[in-house]
Write a protein that holds these residues in place. Structure first.
Motif, short mmCIF file in Angstrom:
data_model
loop_
_atom_site.label_atom_id
_atom_site.label_comp_id
_atom_site.label_asym_id
_atom_site.label_seq_id
_atom_site.Cartn_x
_atom_site.Cartn_y
_atom_site.Cartn_z
N LEU A 179 0.85 -1.19 0.00
CA LEU A 179 0.00 0.00 0.00
C LEU A 179 0.88 1.24 0.00
CD1 LEU A 179 -2.86 1.26 0.26
CD2 LEU A 179 -2.54 1.20 2.75
N LEU A 180 0.58 2.17 -0.93
CA LEU A 180 1.23 3.47 -0.98
C LEU A 180 0.20 4.49 -0.52
CD1 LEU A 180 3.52 5.41 -1.73
CD2 LEU A 180 2.72 5.34 -4.10
N HIS A 181 0.40 5.04 0.73
CA HIS A 181 -0.64 5.93 1.26
C HIS A 181 0.01 7.15 1.86
CE1 HIS A 181 0.10 5.00 5.56
NE2 HIS A 181 0.59 3.86 5.07
N GLY A 182 -0.81 8.09 2.17
CA GLY A 182 -0.37 9.35 2.75
C GLY A 182 -1.43 10.41 2.55
N PRO A 183 -1.34 11.53 3.26
CA PRO A 183 -2.36 12.57 3.13
C PRO A 183 -2.31 13.19 1.73
CG PRO A 183 -0.51 13.35 4.44
CD PRO A 183 -0.28 11.89 4.24
N THR A 184 -3.40 13.89 1.45
CA THR A 184 -3.50 14.56 0.15
C THR A 184 -2.39 15.60 0.01
OG1 THR A 184 -5.89 14.25 0.13
CG2 THR A 184 -4.98 15.93 -1.36
N ARG A 206 2.80 -16.26 -9.89
CA ARG A 206 4.05 -16.22 -10.65
C ARG A 206 4.88 -15.00 -10.24
NH1 ARG A 206 3.12 -17.38 -16.90
NH2 ARG A 206 5.40 -17.62 -16.72
N ASP A 207 4.89 -14.72 -8.94
CA ASP A 207 5.80 -13.74 -8.34
C ASP A 207 5.53 -12.32 -8.85
OD1 ASP A 207 7.74 -13.01 -6.59
OD2 ASP A 207 9.39 -13.26 -8.01
N ARG A 208 4.27 -11.93 -8.99
CA ARG A 208 3.91 -10.58 -9.41
C ARG A 208 3.49 -9.80 -8.18
NH1 ARG A 208 -0.56 -9.75 -14.00
NH2 ARG A 208 1.16 -10.54 -15.27
N SER A 209 3.84 -8.51 -8.12
CA SER A 209 3.46 -7.66 -7.00
C SER A 209 2.60 -6.51 -7.50
CB SER A 209 4.72 -7.10 -6.31
OG SER A 209 5.47 -6.32 -7.22
N VAL A 210 1.68 -6.05 -6.62
CA VAL A 210 0.74 -5.00 -6.96
C VAL A 210 0.79 -3.95 -5.87
CG1 VAL A 210 -1.67 -4.40 -7.42
CG2 VAL A 210 -0.76 -6.62 -8.17
N GLY A 211 1.00 -2.69 -6.29
CA GLY A 211 0.99 -1.59 -5.34
C GLY A 211 -0.31 -0.81 -5.47
N ILE A 212 -1.00 -0.57 -4.31
CA ILE A 212 -2.27 0.14 -4.30
C ILE A 212 -2.00 1.54 -3.75
CG2 ILE A 212 -4.60 0.22 -3.34
CD1 ILE A 212 -4.53 -2.81 -3.20
N VAL A 213 -2.39 2.55 -4.53
CA VAL A 213 -2.23 3.94 -4.11
C VAL A 213 -3.58 4.41 -3.59
CG1 VAL A 213 -1.52 6.25 -4.78
CG2 VAL A 213 -0.47 4.26 -5.89
N LEU A 233 -7.70 -0.11 4.23
CA LEU A 233 -6.66 -0.80 3.49
C LEU A 233 -5.37 -0.88 4.30
CD1 LEU A 233 -7.13 0.61 -0.14
CD2 LEU A 233 -7.68 -1.68 0.69
N ARG A 234 -5.12 0.09 5.17
CA ARG A 234 -3.92 0.02 6.00
C ARG A 234 -4.00 -1.13 6.99
NH1 ARG A 234 -4.41 5.77 5.75
NH2 ARG A 234 -5.38 5.93 7.81
N ARG A 235 -5.22 -1.53 7.35
CA ARG A 235 -5.41 -2.67 8.25
C ARG A 235 -5.29 -3.97 7.48
NH1 ARG A 235 -9.77 -5.54 9.05
NH2 ARG A 235 -11.05 -4.03 7.94
N ARG A 236 -5.76 -4.00 6.27
CA ARG A 236 -5.78 -5.24 5.49
C ARG A 236 -4.42 -5.54 4.83
NH1 ARG A 236 -11.09 -6.83 3.51
NH2 ARG A 236 -12.71 -5.58 4.49
N GLN A 292 3.64 -1.58 3.51
CA GLN A 292 3.18 -0.23 3.24
C GLN A 292 4.37 0.69 2.98
OE1 GLN A 292 0.69 1.16 6.44
NE2 GLN A 292 -0.63 -0.67 6.44
N LEU A 293 4.10 1.71 2.13
CA LEU A 293 5.03 2.82 1.89
C LEU A 293 4.26 4.09 2.16
CD1 LEU A 293 7.80 3.85 0.92
CD2 LEU A 293 6.88 3.90 -1.41
N GLU A 294 4.63 4.76 3.26
CA GLU A 294 3.88 5.94 3.69
C GLU A 294 4.64 7.19 3.29
OE1 GLU A 294 2.00 7.95 7.77
OE2 GLU A 294 3.30 6.16 7.86
N VAL A 295 3.88 8.17 2.76
CA VAL A 295 4.44 9.47 2.39
C VAL A 295 3.99 10.47 3.45
CG1 VAL A 295 4.65 11.24 0.63
CG2 VAL A 295 4.28 8.85 -0.04
N VAL A 296 4.99 11.03 4.18
CA VAL A 296 4.70 11.96 5.27
C VAL A 296 5.16 13.34 4.83
CG1 VAL A 296 5.07 12.52 7.69
CG2 VAL A 296 5.03 10.11 6.94
N LYS A 297 4.24 14.30 4.86
CA LYS A 297 4.62 15.64 4.43
C LYS A 297 4.94 16.51 5.64
CE LYS A 297 -0.11 17.52 4.09
NZ LYS A 297 -1.08 18.17 3.19
N GLY A 298 5.85 17.46 5.42
CA GLY A 298 6.24 18.39 6.46
C GLY A 298 6.67 19.72 5.86
N ARG A 299 7.05 20.67 6.72
CA ARG A 299 7.41 22.00 6.24
C ARG A 299 8.71 21.99 5.43
NH1 ARG A 299 4.58 26.09 8.59
NH2 ARG A 299 6.25 27.55 8.04
N SER A 300 9.58 21.04 5.70
CA SER A 300 10.84 20.97 4.97
C SER A 300 10.79 19.97 3.82
CB SER A 300 11.97 20.58 5.92
OG SER A 300 11.71 19.32 6.53
#
Length: 998
Positions: free
Chosen positions: A32-37, A960-967, A973-976, A980-988
């Protein structure tokens, strides 16, 4: 294609360096690729796309060739960079891209822009090292596109599945679907076929029309040649049946022309017969008229001869007297000559005596001669004085010469002084020209040294540009040879494996009862293996091995050639550097121009030196001339004094000698004239006396000759003489009278002439009129026959030309008919095209049918067997058919449009469609396996049960060793999904946090 690792630096919202380990994320199959808008989830996908293709999807690329991709949070000294490690087509590659970067200058103020850079490396498992492949943007882009088999647009649709686009695809009309499918499947070649067919149809139609226009032009010329008797077909160029109608009308015109020619031939024969008859009658009348006129003329001439008979007899008597007088002619001529001579001598004497003084006017010849001798003696006494007078004139001329020389020397001195006054200015200017030419010669030598290196750099740059293209071609050939070698090796290994599977049958073929088996040693063989269909024997395997070895050798040759070309390219680049060829050519041209100008200036060195030497020589000459003029002027003073003394002595002598005359010459002239007059008078007096004696003797001889010839006096004999002209004229008249008399007698004696005179007068006017009428009718008949023949020949020529044109146009008409049918069929306007589908739409419809079938396999699972996607050929409104897409509801058994699906149904339907499209595009791209997929958003519209079913379908993609990333930012979905790859935004700037499946 499988992604392994992604490194991002100063890209998008990421100010610092961030890394993504896709191998860790892909271990669980789903991540899962998630993070705030606004955090940068899409920027991660953009980084993948940018590393592969050098650009990002849509408007996010911006302008400035990727300069907008730089993060606003990045430190000023940190350069934007994206590095992606992936495996594609069995090759592990590393792609590093750096977009253009505006940075501070190292020296001075302001900023400068560094160009974009790209590196491509490949991992060598044998040496366990990375090998550099290329640093060319173009080469790397073509290499990646060829390995993936997809363009950037296809990649963004197949690997980065944007659900919103496919939801719109479900609801779009046929035109919008056609545009998307056209981009994905690249059906431009079919559209190009339609375009080419339409262009070919227009071209053949124009050629047919042009040919028909030429045919109609021939028909108009035939109508003009036929005199308007030919009827033209009322058809326009390009209409059917025009050629046949023109040929039929031409045949009718030719038959009519031949009939008219036959009639004209008959009329011409009749006119020729009538003309011959009237010609004979006119000749007879003319002959009769000639003979009658001849007889009448002879009678008239005889009458005129009778009238002139007395004059003829008088002329005969005159001719007789002239013959007698010819005997006296010599004496008459002698007397006339003596008389003329005496008259001339008397006149000369009178003129000479008129010039003498009165005292000597009546003197005889002897006294006159004595006086002439005395005058000559006086003239001899003046000879000395005459010499002195001539010497005095020479002295005057000599003094005038001295004056002229003085003036000339004065002019020389003044001219020399004027010229020498400007000498320093002239010498300085000439010396400056010499110095400039010497400097130009030195500069030309320096430029000549620089020319060869500049030429070598330009030649190397041109070779570099050419070798860049040759390198690409060699790389393509090497890549193709490598692929052929891989395919040949795979084929050989497949055949080898098949032969090993069937080796038992190959061994059993040689078994016989009682002979031990080579494998188990048994002598009985109750059930030997049999060869099956498609059995591979040893020869087939060896042929495959030979083919593989040949392909591998070709691969090695191609790689060696590529290496040689790259070495040559490196050498050319080392020689030419990175400077553009145009700039090097401009520099070489400027250098050549400067060298040419310097050579041109230096070429004037010799001329300038020669001119300086000439000027110095002229200066020396003018100084010498000035000095010589001064010397001559001094020497002339003494000469002038001597001439003055001699002139005074001569003038005193001449004064005594000339007396009362103006000069000695005048006195001598008077004496010479007097002596000449006296001498002339004495001579003329003696000549007059002599001629008088000769005249008296001639008169006596003339009187004696006239008496002997029978004339009373010499005057009668002179009157009887005839001059040459009068004698010839009189003889001509006598001869003419005799000839005329003989001719008249001969004509009057002719029998046919006398017979014609007795006949009635000839009617020549009537005969000539009849002949003229016959001539006119013959000319008219001949002209009519020629016109008919020309008409027939012109119609034959034009008909043959028209028939040739029809035969030549026949293949073109057939081609136009065939091309027009194909063009209308491909354009969907033909009646044979029942569904009114264009060729491109037909191809896209086939692709859409494949996509619908592939999507249905997943849609059935997502919808618990309820929905099926089907392709429809029905027309929508007034548009063409072929790109319809419907959904079949198993619960109702009804087929309806996909636009009627609900939001959640639209999501999993579009997801199924996206996955199906990915499969079809993958197959279209050459079957490149896609081991990593991304699905962007849309899961929030599903309920729990549907979400489980969708996740089950996605989980099935891991086979057959295929991976799927869900954005997505759906919390459930974070529970299921644990990886995960989380994108965290900040001032810098944003950062990435990765969590694996464990």
């Amino acid at each position: 294609m499988r992604l392994h690792r992604l490194d991002i630096t100063a890209f998008g919202p990421f100010g610092a360096s961030q890394s993504v380990d896709f191998d860790d994320l892909s271990a669980a199959g789903l991540f899962l690729l998630h993070g705030p808008t606004g955090a940068g989830k899409t920027s991660v996908l953009d980084a993948v796309c940018y590393s592969l293709y050098g650009s990002v999807p849509g408007a996010r690329q911006g302008s400035g060739q990727g300069m907008t991709l730089r993060s606003d949070h990045a430190a000023p000294g940190t350069r934007t960079e994206v590095r992606l490690e992936l495996t594609v087509a069995g090759r592990r590659l590393e792609i590093t891209r750096q977009p253009p970067w505006e940075r501070l200058k190292l020296r001075g103020k302001g900023t400068t822009v560094d160009k974009a850079q790209t590196w491509l490396r490949e991992y060598d498992p044998t040496t366990r090292t990375w090998k550099d492949l290329s640093r060319s943007h173009q080469e790397i882009g073509e290499e990646i596109t060829q390995l993936l088999g997809m363009s950037r647009e296809q990649f963004c649709q197949v690997v980065l599945l944007p659900q919103g686009d496919f939801a719109r695809f479900l609801r779009a009309d046929a035109e919008a679907r056609g545009k998307l499918l056209g981009r994905l499947f690249d059906t431009r070649r079919f559209a190009e076929v339609e375009k080419r067919l339409a262009e070919r149809r227009r071209a053949t139609e124009a050629q047919v029309r042009e040919g028909d226009a030429a045919l109609l032009a021939d028909a108009h010329r035939m109508q003009q040649a036929a005199g308007g008797a030919m009827e033209l077909p009322e058809l326009a160029p390009g209409e059917p049946g025009l050629a046949e109608a023109v040929l039929e009308a031409a045949a009718v015109a030719r038959a009519t022309a031949r009939e008219l020619l036959t009639i004209a031939d008959r009329r011409l024969a009749a006119a020729e017969s009538a003309r011959a008859a009237t010609g004979r009658e006119l000749a007879d009348a003319r002959e009769l008229d000639r003979l009658q006129r001849r007889f009448a003329e002879a009678r008239e001439r005889a009458a005129r001869l009778a009238e002139r008979s007395d004059a003829h007899r008088a002329a005969q008597e005159r001719m007789e007297r002239a013959r007698k007088a010819e005997a006296v002619a010599p004496a008459l001529e002698l007397r006339d000559a003596a008389d003329s001579e005496h008259r001339r001598a008397a006149a000369a004497e009178a003129r000479a005596r008129a010039l003498l003084p009165q005292a000597l006017a009546d003197a005889g010849a002897a006294p006159l001669a004595a006086a002439a001798r005395r005058a000559a003696e006086e003239l001899g006494g003046l000879e000395s004085a005459r010499r002195a007078e001539r010497r005095l004139a020479a002295l005057v001329e000599e003094r005038a010469g001295l004056d002229r020389q003085e003036r000339a020397d004065e002019e020389v001195r003044q001219e020399a002084e004027t010229w020498l006054a400007d000498w320093e200015t002239v010498r300085t200017a000439l010396q400056s020209r010499v110095d400039s030419a010497q400097e130009a010669a030195t500069r030309a030598e320096q430029l000549a040294v620089q020319r060869d290196p500049a030429r070598r750099r330009l030649t190397a740059a041109r070779q570099r540009d050419r070798l860049a293209d040759d390198t690409e071609a060699a790389r393509q050939r090497a890549l193709a040879a490598a692929e052929d070698a891989v395919e040949a090796r795979a084929h050989w290994l497949d055949l080898k494996e098949q032969r090993l599977h069937g080796i038992a049958a190959e061994l059993a073929a040689n078994l016989t009862d009682g002979t031990p088996c080579a494998v188990c040693g048994a002598t009985r063989h109750p059930a030997p293996a049999r060869k099956t269909a498609g059995h591979v024997d040893r020869e087939a395997e060896e042929r495959a091995l030979t083919a593989y070895q040949t392909a591998d050798e070709l691969r090695a040759q191609a790689e060696r050639h590529l290496g040689a070309v790259r070495e040559a390219l490196a050498a050319a680049r080392a020689e030419a550097g990175d400077t553009r060829t145009a700039q090097l050519a401009e520099e070489a041209e400027d250098l050549e121009g400067a060298y040419t100008r310097a050579r041109a200036t230096a070429s004037g060195l010799h001329a300038a030196q020669e001119e300086l030497r000439r000027a110095e020589g002229e200066r020396e000459q003018r100084v010498a001339a000035q000095q010589q003029a001064a010397v001559r002027s001094a020497s002339r003073v003494a000469g002038r004094d001597r001439l003055e003394r001699e002139q005074a002595a001569l003038e005193e002598e001449l004064t005594r000698a000339r007396g009362a005359a103006e000069s000695v010459t005048a006195q001598a002239a008077q004496l010479e004239r007097r002596a000449a007059l006296l001498t002339d008078a004495a001579d003329t007096a003696r000549a007059a006396e002599d001629t008088a004696r000769r005249l008296k003797d001639a008169d006596a001889r003339l009187a004696d000759a006239a008496f002997r010839a029978g004339f009373d006096t010499p005057a009668d004999a002179a009157a009887a003489l005839l001059g040459d002209t009068a004698h010839r004229e009189l003889q001509r008249r006598l001869d003419a009278w005799q000839s005329e008399d003989a001719a008249v007698r001969a004509v009057l004696a002719e029998a046919d002439t006398a017979d014609a005179a007795r006949r009635p007068p000839a009617d020549l006017t009537t005969a000539e009129q009849a002949a003229a009428d016959a001539d006119r009718r013959l000319r008219e008949a001949s002209s009519a026959r020629d016109a008919a023949d020309r008409c027939r020949a012109e119609l034959d020529r034009l008909s043959a030309h028209a028939a040739t044109s029809v035969r030549r146009l026949a293949p073109l008409r057939e081609e136009h008919t065939r091309v027009a049918r194909l063009a209308s069929l491909a354009a969907g306007t033909s009646a044979d095209n029942e569904r009114r589908m264009r060729l491109e739409s037909y191809v896209l419809a086939a692709r859409l049918e494949q996509v619908a079938a592939a999507a249905t396999a997943r849609l059935l699972r997502m919808s618990s067997g309820r929905y099926t996607l089907v392709h429809s050929d029905d027309r929508s409104g007034r548009g063409r058919s072929g790109l319809g897409l419907h959904v079949v509801d198993a619960w109702t058994g009804r087929e309806r449009d996909t636009a009627t699906l609900s939001g959640g149904e639209t999501f999993f339907a579009s997801l199924a469609l996206a996955l199906g499209l990915a499969d079809v595009v993958t197959d279209e791209a050459g079957g490149v396996r896609l081991d990593t997929l991304f699905i962007d958003e849309g899961f929030g519209s599903l309920d729990d049960q549907t979400l489980d079913e969708v996740l089950d379908v996605l989980d099935a993609l891991r086979e057959r060793d295929r991976s799927v990333g869900i954005v997505s930012h759906v919390p459930d979905l974070r529970r299921r999904i644990h990886a995960q790859l989380e994108v965290v935004k900040g001032r810098s700037g944003s950062v990435l946090r990765q969590r694996g499946a464990g």
